[in-house]
Design an enzyme around this catalytic site. Structure first.
Site, short mmCIF file in Angstrom:
data_model
loop_
_atom_site.label_atom_id
_atom_site.label_comp_id
_atom_site.label_asym_id
_atom_site.label_seq_id
_atom_site.Cartn_x
_atom_site.Cartn_y
_atom_site.Cartn_z
N LYS A 103 0.82 -1.22 0.00
CA LYS A 103 0.00 0.00 0.00
C LYS A 103 0.85 1.26 0.00
CE LYS A 103 -0.59 0.16 5.00
NZ LYS A 103 -1.21 -0.61 6.08
N ARG A 146 -7.78 -0.24 16.31
CA ARG A 146 -8.22 0.04 14.96
C ARG A 146 -9.15 -1.12 14.62
NH1 ARG A 146 -4.12 0.89 9.94
NH2 ARG A 146 -4.50 -1.36 9.82
C1 LIG Z 1 -0.28 -1.34 6.70
C2 LIG Z 1 -0.59 -2.66 7.28
C3 LIG Z 1 0.44 -3.61 7.45
C4 LIG Z 1 1.88 -3.32 7.12
O1 LIG Z 1 2.43 -2.47 8.10
P1 LIG Z 1 3.98 -2.07 8.06
O2 LIG Z 1 4.16 -1.31 9.31
O3 LIG Z 1 4.17 -1.26 6.84
O4 LIG Z 1 4.75 -3.33 8.02
C5 LIG Z 1 0.08 -4.85 7.94
N1 LIG Z 1 -1.19 -5.15 8.26
C6 LIG Z 1 -2.20 -4.27 8.12
C7 LIG Z 1 -3.57 -4.67 8.49
C8 LIG Z 1 -1.92 -2.99 7.64
O5 LIG Z 1 -2.93 -2.12 7.50
#
Ligand SMILES: *Cc1c(COP(=O)(O)O)cnc(C)c1O
Length: 362
Positions: free
Chosen positions: A36, A131
């Site tokens: 993302k 969250r």
């Molecule tokens: C963005 C996200 C991740 C990845 O997080 P990083 O800190 O970039 O490794 C993993 N799981 C979910 C649900 C996320 O939203």
């Protein structure tokens, strides 16, 4: 060369992927690389896959679609709970999704059956970061509801910490997740294929804890892209931290007062600045602004101080009087700056040759 531009070192990303995949494998952990932060950029996805990644995760269907359309072959995981209004697209584009609402999973199941497919579901558990997640005491109810559905398969459970409130995925939290998994397995006499423990914030847990328990999967974005764990933002040894660099061009360089003159009201963003008088100074303006990057996440590589930024102009104190019109300024960027720079159509994305062949050989 065009500016502003984001120079992306695919060799560095490939190298980071190899290292993280190897580290996780040694601990019995599979990973989904999270794209993302780079809008599902297919060349980056390809570098990750060359580095041993087999599963790609993104929070946006548009990014998953972009990677699929570019011919990227991997498992695709939707890592944000799906919108009820988009379940048809979710089932079409993603092999597996992270979910917290039984009502949405029911819709996914209907859609999957309509398409003659089975859609995999991982249920997210709330473990304190507040969250997404099902409260632990309600997990069992949701599992039961989902086991009754024919179009979905319960692949496992997971949690996400450190994203919203900075709650750390400690050894204790991961143990709790393992216990939740075991309780579900016993109660429903099944085996959960996947227990997804978290994200880049899990690095410390991964390296320090003696056992990973039932946790066998992580979803990793920032560590792969920027080479850092995310609890303390420390670089991870052996990883490249500057795979992305933002470059802007100086459009004005002048000696001016440091203190604004005239009556002071609000600036472009509704703030009323108060500026210390440091006498006259060398100032430079770079053609780069809020519309290109989040200025809270940029760090110039040279001896300049950021004085401020508007929509499209970055104002610098050029402490060494080194800049002139046409000079380029190189900035290191953090995750939030990366996110906006990747998203901005005004920032050219330039893929540079691997500058880390030494890593590639390793
Ligand atoms: C963005 C996200 C991740 C990845 O997080 P990083 O800190 O970039 O490794 C993993 N799981 C979910 C649900 C996320 O939203």
């Amino acid at each position: 060369m065009a500016s502003p531009r984001l120079e992306i070192d695919l060799g560095a990303i490939h190298s980071n992927a190899r290292r993280i995949v190897a580290l996780c494998r040694s601990k019995g952990i599979r990973i989904t690389a999270v794209t993302k932060g780079v809008c599902g950029e297919p060349r980056i996805a390809a570098a990750l896959i060359a580095g041993g990644i087999r599963s790609l995760g993104d929070s946006r269907l548009a990014n998953i679609h972009r990677m699929r359309r570019a011919g990227i072959e991997a498992e695709f995981m939707l890592i944000r709970p799906p919108r009820a209004s988009m379940v048809d697209r979710v089932v079409a584009l993603a092999d597996v999704s992270l979910n917290t609402e039984a009502s949405v999973v029911r819709l996914l199941s209907d859609q999957a059956m309509r398409r003659g497919k089975i859609h995999d579901v991982i249920l997210m558990v709330e473990m304190g970061d507040l969250r997404e997640g099902i409260m632990p005491d309600r997990l069992s109810d949701t599992v039961e509801a989902i086991l009754a559905l024919e179009g979905v398969r319960l692949r496992g459970i997971g949690t996400n910490l450190a994203c919203f409130n900075g709650v750390i995925p400690t050894v204790a939290k991961m143990k709790e997740l393992s216990q939740l998994a075991e309780a579900i397995e016993q109660r429903y006499n099944l085996r959960l294929e996947c227990v997804s423990g978290g994200n880049s914030a899990n690095y410390e847990w991964l390296t320090l804890s003696e056992t990973t328990g039932r946790v066998n999967h992580l979803r990793i974005g920032e560590a792969l892209l920027l080479g850092r764990e995310t609890v303390h933002r420390e670089p991870i040894r052996g990883l490249v931290t500057d795979a992305f660099r933002l470059i802007g061009e100086v459009i004005e360089a002048k000696t001016k007062p440091s203190r604004p003159f005239g009556e002071i009201g609000q600036n472009a963003f509704g703030d009323v600045p108060s500026v210390l008088d440091q006498g006259r100074m060398r100032r430079a303006i770079v053609a780069l602004g809020e519309q290109d990057v989040d200025p809270r996440g940029i760090h110039p590589q040279t001896a300049v101080n950021i004085l401020g930024v508007s929509s499209d102009q970055l104002v610098l104190h050029d402490t060494q009087a080194a800049l002139s019109v046409g000079s380029e300024v190189t900035l290191d960027i953090d995750y939030r700056a990366l996110l906006r720079a990747m998203t901005s159509p005004y920032v050219e994305k330039v893929f540079v040759a691997a500058s880390h062949e030494d890593f590639l050989m390793a």
